[in-house]
Design an enzyme around this catalytic site. Structure first.
Site, short mmCIF file in Angstrom:
data_model
loop_
_atom_site.label_atom_id
_atom_site.label_comp_id
_atom_site.label_asym_id
_atom_site.label_seq_id
_atom_site.Cartn_x
_atom_site.Cartn_y
_atom_site.Cartn_z
N ASN A 10 0.87 -1.17 0.00
CA ASN A 10 0.00 0.00 0.00
C ASN A 10 0.91 1.22 0.00
OD1 ASN A 10 -1.84 2.02 0.43
ND2 ASN A 10 -2.29 1.47 2.55
N TRP A 11 1.03 1.83 -1.16
CA TRP A 11 1.97 2.95 -1.29
C TRP A 11 1.45 4.25 -0.67
CZ3 TRP A 11 3.88 2.45 -7.09
CH2 TRP A 11 4.84 1.43 -7.15
N LYS A 12 0.18 4.30 -0.34
CA LYS A 12 -0.41 5.53 0.21
C LYS A 12 -0.08 6.71 -0.73
CE LYS A 12 -0.07 3.38 4.67
NZ LYS A 12 -0.09 3.48 6.11
N HIS A 98 -9.62 1.92 4.32
CA HIS A 98 -8.36 1.98 5.08
C HIS A 98 -8.56 2.91 6.28
CE1 HIS A 98 -4.26 2.93 6.20
NE2 HIS A 98 -3.92 1.79 5.62
N GLU A 100 -6.82 5.17 7.49
CA GLU A 100 -6.52 6.59 7.23
C GLU A 100 -7.70 7.27 6.54
OE1 GLU A 100 -2.77 5.82 5.31
OE2 GLU A 100 -1.96 5.23 7.26
N GLU A 170 -6.26 -4.53 10.05
CA GLU A 170 -5.16 -3.63 10.34
C GLU A 170 -5.44 -2.87 11.63
OE1 GLU A 170 -2.80 -2.48 6.61
OE2 GLU A 170 -4.51 -1.14 6.73
N GLY A 176 2.07 1.99 10.80
CA GLY A 176 3.11 3.02 10.74
C GLY A 176 3.78 3.30 12.08
N SER A 216 2.74 -2.49 10.30
CA SER A 216 4.16 -2.67 10.56
C SER A 216 4.68 -4.07 10.17
CB SER A 216 4.49 -2.35 12.02
OG SER A 216 4.18 -0.99 12.29
N GLY A 237 2.56 -1.23 4.29
CA GLY A 237 2.73 0.19 3.95
C GLY A 237 4.20 0.51 3.76
N GLY A 238 4.82 1.04 4.82
CA GLY A 238 6.19 1.54 4.76
C GLY A 238 7.18 0.59 4.09
P1 PGA Z 1 2.51 0.08 7.67
O1 PGA Z 1 1.11 0.44 6.97
O2 PGA Z 1 2.98 -1.23 7.09
O3 PGA Z 1 3.42 1.22 7.32
O4 PGA Z 1 2.24 -0.04 9.14
C1 PGA Z 1 0.15 -0.55 6.72
C2 PGA Z 1 -1.08 0.08 6.08
O5 PGA Z 1 -1.46 1.18 6.47
O6 PGA Z 1 -1.70 -0.51 5.16
#
Ligand code: PGA
Length: 254
Positions: A10-12, A98, A100, A170, A176, A216, A237-238
């Site tokens: 997930n590149w956001k 998501h 966010e 999640e 994050g 994470s 994500g990251g």
């Molecule tokens: P993260 O993000 O791996 O950076 O914790 C996961 C996500 O938000 O899908």
């Protein structure tokens, strides 16, 4: 029941179309000698980079996903993007709900339900995200909250329409933060989600739905998570922003 592992990046709000193109070329190079087709790979890409990403992924095992959609096909909805626009740009899946989006942009369970229906209508694989806050977890309300998110997101949707559904658990407190849920906590929660599906849908569907863990996930903890009975993949994500780190996650040892 064997569920094929699914690793989603997930590149956001990261990567222009040029960066997406470079990333995918490099990831393909790294996977060329190591990829095992007992697993699937998807990248969740920002809207303006979808087309470049889809082109760069042609002939590779990488599927391209968007990170949101509007439920209408077209209309006076400034700033929104529809399912038919996503498929035309080369997306085959879409991340929905998501945390966010829920926390920062006001996505409600009702909207998520409409987005899910639209994704299915336009043949996009929906990746439905669920998750509780630390407050919910601490006060013992995590399962109640997740049950409500499931009930409201899936309201009115039945099999076989729902068959392509992918669910990503999640925990908000793990996104994050570097604070991954333990494999035990993640497994217990995934087992709860599968039981919820079993109680509301036919057993074969509940057994076949892939449940991804997100929050994470890194190259050094993915294998332990994937070892759990009800964890069928990861939403990353990251650690999906660098080709070598994401390639190591994709190539986790089974
Ligand atoms: P993260 O993000 O791996 O950076 O914790 C996961 C996500 O938000 O899908």
């Amino acid at each position: 029941m064997t569920r094929k592992p699914l690793l989603i990046g997930n590149w956001k709000m990261f990567k222009t179309s040029q960066e997406a193109n470079e990333f995918i070329n490099e990831l393909r190079r790294q996977l060329a000698t190591s990829f095992q087709d007992d697993r699937e790979v998807t990248l969740g890409v920002p809207f303006p980079s979808l087309e470049a990403a889809a082109q760069a992924a042609v002939g590779s095992p990488i599927t391209i996903a968007a990170q949101n959609l509007h439920w209408e096909a077209e209309g006076a909805f400034t700033g929104e993007v529809s399912g038919p626009m996503l498929t035309a740009a080369g997306a085959r899946a879409v991340i929905i709900g998501h945390s966010e989006r829920r926390q920062l942009f006001g996505d409600t369970n009702e909207w998520i339900n409409k987005k899910l229906s639209a994704a299915l209508k336009y043949s996009l694989t929906p990746i439905l995200c669920l998750g509780e806050t630390w407050e919910d977890r601490k006060t013992g309300r995590a399962f109640e909250l997740l049950g409500r998110q499931l009930a409201e997101a899936l309201s009115g949707l039945t099999t076989p329409t729902l068959v392509p559904l992918v669910i990503a658990y999640e925990p908000v407190w793990a996104i994050g933060t570097g604070q991954t849920a333990t494999p035990k906590t993640a497994q217990e929660t995934h087992a709860f989600i599968r039981q919820w599906l079993t109680a509301h849908y036919d057993h074969s569907f509940a057994n076949a739905v892939r449940l991804l863990y997100g929050g994470s996930v890194k190259p050094d903890n993915v294998a332990q998570l994937m070892d759990q009975t009800d964890i069928d993949g990861a939403l990353v994500g990251g650690a999906s922003l660098k080709p070598d780190s994401f390639a190591r996650i994709i190539n986790f040892d089974r």
